[in-house]
Write a protein that holds these residues in place. Structure first.
Motif, PDB file in Angstrom:
ATOM      1  N   ASP A  45      -4.021   4.974 -15.056  1.00  0.00           N
ATOM      2  CA  ASP A  45      -4.758   5.247 -13.831  1.00  0.00           C
ATOM      3  C   ASP A  45      -5.798   6.329 -14.125  1.00  0.00           C
ATOM      4  O   ASP A  45      -5.466   7.500 -14.319  1.00  0.00           O
ATOM      5  N   ASP A  65       0.828  -1.210   0.000  1.00  0.00           N
ATOM      6  CA  ASP A  65       0.000   0.000   0.000  1.00  0.00           C
ATOM      7  C   ASP A  65       0.860   1.257   0.000  1.00  0.00           C
ATOM      8  O   ASP A  65       0.548   2.244  -0.680  1.00  0.00           O
ATOM      9  N   TRP A  85       2.405   1.634  -3.475  1.00  0.00           N
ATOM     10  CA  TRP A  85       1.346   2.017  -4.414  1.00  0.00           C
ATOM     11  C   TRP A  85       1.054   3.513  -4.296  1.00  0.00           C
ATOM     12  O   TRP A  85       0.956   4.231  -5.301  1.00  0.00           O
ATOM     13  N   ARG A 141       2.037   6.869  -6.944  1.00  0.00           N
ATOM     14  CA  ARG A 141       1.001   7.761  -7.455  1.00  0.00           C
ATOM     15  C   ARG A 141       1.191   9.195  -6.988  1.00  0.00           C
ATOM     16  O   ARG A 141       0.988  10.137  -7.760  1.00  0.00           O
TER      17      ARG A 141
END
Length: 346
Positions: free
Chosen positions: A151, A75, A78, A82
């Motif tokens: 995304d 997490d 990730w 981003r």
């Protein structure tokens, strides 16, 4: 809608030298940088601050970050990817769009200030490249640059921001100039900040301290950038009050709200309740606090009832000029010479 006067000439031998006739936009400048008798003192002061805040990305050591990146939870990695991809985009679009605004600004001291500001944006892009090369495995770097291609959330955010600047580039009216300045203001003053808080939260856990130090320098620059566009917008309201119709004011306040809503949704998407020491809910409260600050600074009523800051510890990271060494004691980071200039007054 009336168009702006023609873009200022590189050299205008028939331009005005009278201090009293200087204007933020719509003036008649020679384009000689006459800076010994300035009209907009805030621009001169902010230029001095930004020059004193000079820094070099490569002086921050990132060796430990390279090891820790591979040890982040799924997490955390990730979200790291981003958040980094989005700040790369924002500083890229700011670097490209700033000259378009400068072409219409007719006060030399403000042009000087915006030119230094634009250098900062390029420096930030350079720092992200340094982070990618030093921290992220080679096979993953292009993936982070291209995340917006796959995304959907990231693409929609990037598209909204770019379209706001494109509106002025395609149709350079006075009103669109004001809207572009507001876009700069909310970008510098709201859009970056959940990302900043995320990197600082990792550092509080002893992770990615070098990245957070890079972000500290960038955060310090963004504080001055917010002050630049706050002063431009408030100055335009004084010089061109007829521009600020009730409809435009409503639209500008709505831009602050839209920026806050976008940033809160982004925080929920990237962080949610998956990052230790931080949550999407806390970040949403932080964004509301920032949005109220930004609204009040432009004379608008706050949007969220003067929302308190739920993560005041962030200030210990962003207030870099108050310490001799950075928060993590990895290296001396305060390049800036001491100054008595209060950014709140600017």
């Amino acid at each position: 809608m009336e168009r702006l006067a023609e873009r200022k000439r590189l050299f205008n031998e028939h331009g005005e030298r009278d201090w009293g006739k200087r204007r933020i936009i719509g003036g008649n400048p020679t384009n000689i940088m006459e800076l010994t008798n300035v009209k907009y003192e805030w621009a001169q002061k902010l230029s001095d601050i930004m020059l004193r805040n000079f820094w070099i990305p490569e002086e921050v050591p990132l060796l430990d970050d390279a090891k820790q990146y591979l040890e982040l939870t799924a997490d955390e990695q990730w979200a790291y990817d981003r958040m980094l991809s989005f700040v790369i985009f924002m500083d890229s679009i700011l670097t490209v769009s700033m000259p378009n605004l400068i072409n219409y600004v007719t006060a030399p001291e403000i042009n000087m200030c915006l030119s230094i500001h634009n250098f900062h944006e390029a420096l930030h892009s350079k720092s992200y490249g340094y982070v990618l090369e030093s921290v992220v495995p080679a096979e993953r770097r292009q993936y982070i640059y291209d995340l917006w291609r796959e995304d959907r959330q990231l693409l929609e955010r990037n598209r909204y921001i770019a379209n706001t600047f494109q509106l002025f580039a395609d149709n350079p009216t006075d009103e669109h100039f004001v809207r572009a300045c507001m876009a700069q203001y909310v970008l510098e003053g709201i859009y970056f900040y959940s990302g900043f808080a995320f990197f600082y939260a990792l550092a509080r856990m002893g992770k990615m301290k070098g990245t957070a130090t890079e972000i500290q320098f960038i955060n310090r620059d963004e504080i001055t950038h917010v002050a630049v566009f706050q002063n431009i917008l408030n100055g335009l309201r004084q010089e061109r009050p007829q521009l600020f119709t009730p409809q435009l004011d409503a639209d500008l306040r709505a831009m602050i709200r839209q920026a806050a809503e976008h940033e809160m949704a982004w925080a929920a998407y990237c962080v949610g309740n998956r990052i230790q020491g931080l949550s999407g809910e806390v970040l949403q409260g932080y964004v509301k606090h920032l949005a109220d600050q930004r609204a009040r600074a432009l004379g608008f009523e706050p949007l969220y009832g003067n929302h308190p800051n739920p993560i005041k510890w962030v200030e210990s990271f962003s207030n870099l000029n108050q310490t001799k060494a950075d928060f993590f004691e990895t290296r001396v980071t305060n390049y800036a010479k001491s100054t008595n200039i209060d950014l709140d007054d600017l």
